[in-house]
Design an enzyme around this catalytic site. Structure first.
Site, PDB file in Angstrom:
ATOM      1  CE  LYS A 170      -3.485  -4.472   1.455  1.00 21.81           C
ATOM      2  NZ  LYS A 170      -4.233  -3.493   2.219  1.00 21.81           N
ATOM      3  CG  ASP A 224      -1.935  -1.155   1.191  1.00 22.09           C
ATOM      4  OD1 ASP A 224      -1.922  -1.934   0.226  1.00 22.09           O
ATOM      5  OD2 ASP A 224      -2.684  -1.312   2.169  1.00 22.09           O
ATOM      6  CB  CYS A 241      -2.372  -2.735   5.406  1.00 25.03           C
ATOM      7  SG  CYS A 241      -4.028  -2.014   5.271  1.00 25.03           S
TER       8      CYS A 241
HETATM    9  C1  C5J Z   1      -3.079   0.652   5.563  1.00 21.01           C
HETATM   10  C2  C5J Z   1      -4.713   2.029   6.688  1.00 21.01           C
HETATM   11  N1  C5J Z   1      -2.614   0.390   4.349  1.00 21.01           N
HETATM   12  N2  C5J Z   1      -3.884   2.346   7.688  1.00 21.01           N
HETATM   13  N3  C5J Z   1      -4.285   1.280   5.641  1.00 21.01           N
HETATM   14  O1  C5J Z   1      -2.458   0.361   6.571  1.00 21.01           O
HETATM   15  O2  C5J Z   1      -5.840   2.446   6.692  1.00 21.01           O
END
Ligand code: C5J
Length: 223
Positions: free
Chosen positions: A128, A23, A161
């Site tokens: 995802k 991400d 995540c």
């Molecule tokens: C991820 C989030 N990628 N913190 N998303 O950790 O909302």
């Protein structure tokens, strides 16, 4: 090869290892995105881009497959339950129009990976809808096809995540190594706690190591 990791050295075979970069998207890392709309200091996350780029380059050079994930949703939000969309008090919710297009929607500029870490054309990119990269994706079968046994992790955010995906991976039988300086949280104390939790109790979820320790094992300098 042995990685100088915590809580103890990790044996890793590059032939059965993959790197998962979680991400590293504009919506989390750049001003004007989802992370900033939640009141977070995105500069903290921006700071790990160079180390993450070095890790990606080192893995590519060692022939280790690089897999990228993007947290994002379908334009009709059918894969974004209220339990996710209505959390927090952001100035922009998932799906709202923002400076980088609709927030966390597939295909919008904000959902793209930051340019310095862009996937190569032959690298797997997984969209995802959840925090874990195994949930509602083809990551499991993809790794089975590669014959992967060990996963190196990088990306954001450490305690959301990244940690969720590491736990999913560990439950599925993968050895997991987190690159300490190629992951970050908006909350430094949460990052520290996540790293400690991962390697507690004899690597109950996995190992952690600095990027340089991983790279020097992958490409040892001749004495
Ligand atoms: C991820 C989030 N990628 N913190 N998303 O950790 O909302």
């Amino acid at each position: 090869m042995k990685i100088d990791a915590q809580p103890f050295p990790l044996d890793l075979d590059p032939a059965t290892t993959a790197l998962i970069v979680i991400d590293m998207q504009r919506d989390f890392i750049e001003p004007g995105g989802f992370g900033a709309s939640l009141g977070n200091n995105v500069a903290l996350l921006q700071a790990i881009v160079p180390a993450t780029a070095r890790l990606i380059a080192g893995c590519r050079a060692a022939g280790i497959p690089v897999i990228h994930t993007r947290e994002c949703h379908l334009p009709d939000l059918s894969d974004c339950p209220p339990a996710k969309r209505l959390r927090g008090a952001p100035s922009l919710r998932i799906g709202d129009p923002g400076p980088m297009g609709r927030v966390l929607i597939a295909g919008e500029p904000g959902a793209e990976i930051v340019p310095d870490l862009a996937a190569l054309p032959d690298e797997k990119v997984i969209d995802k809808p959840g925090k874990g990269a195994f949930y509602a994706t083809d990551l499991g079968p993809h790794l089975a096809g590669l014959g992967t046994k060990t996963l190196i992790f990088a990306g954001v955010t450490t305690e959301v995540c990244v940690q969720t995906t590491m736990r999913e991976a560990n439950d599925r039988g993968f050895e997991c190594l987190l690159a300490e300086d190629a992951t970050e949280s908006y909350f430094p104390e949460f990052k520290a706690a996540a790293l400690a939790m991962i390697r507690a109790q004899g690597a109950i979820v996995g190992w952690t190591a600095p990027v340089d320790a991983i790279l020097s094992a992958l490409a040892p300098v001749d004495a």
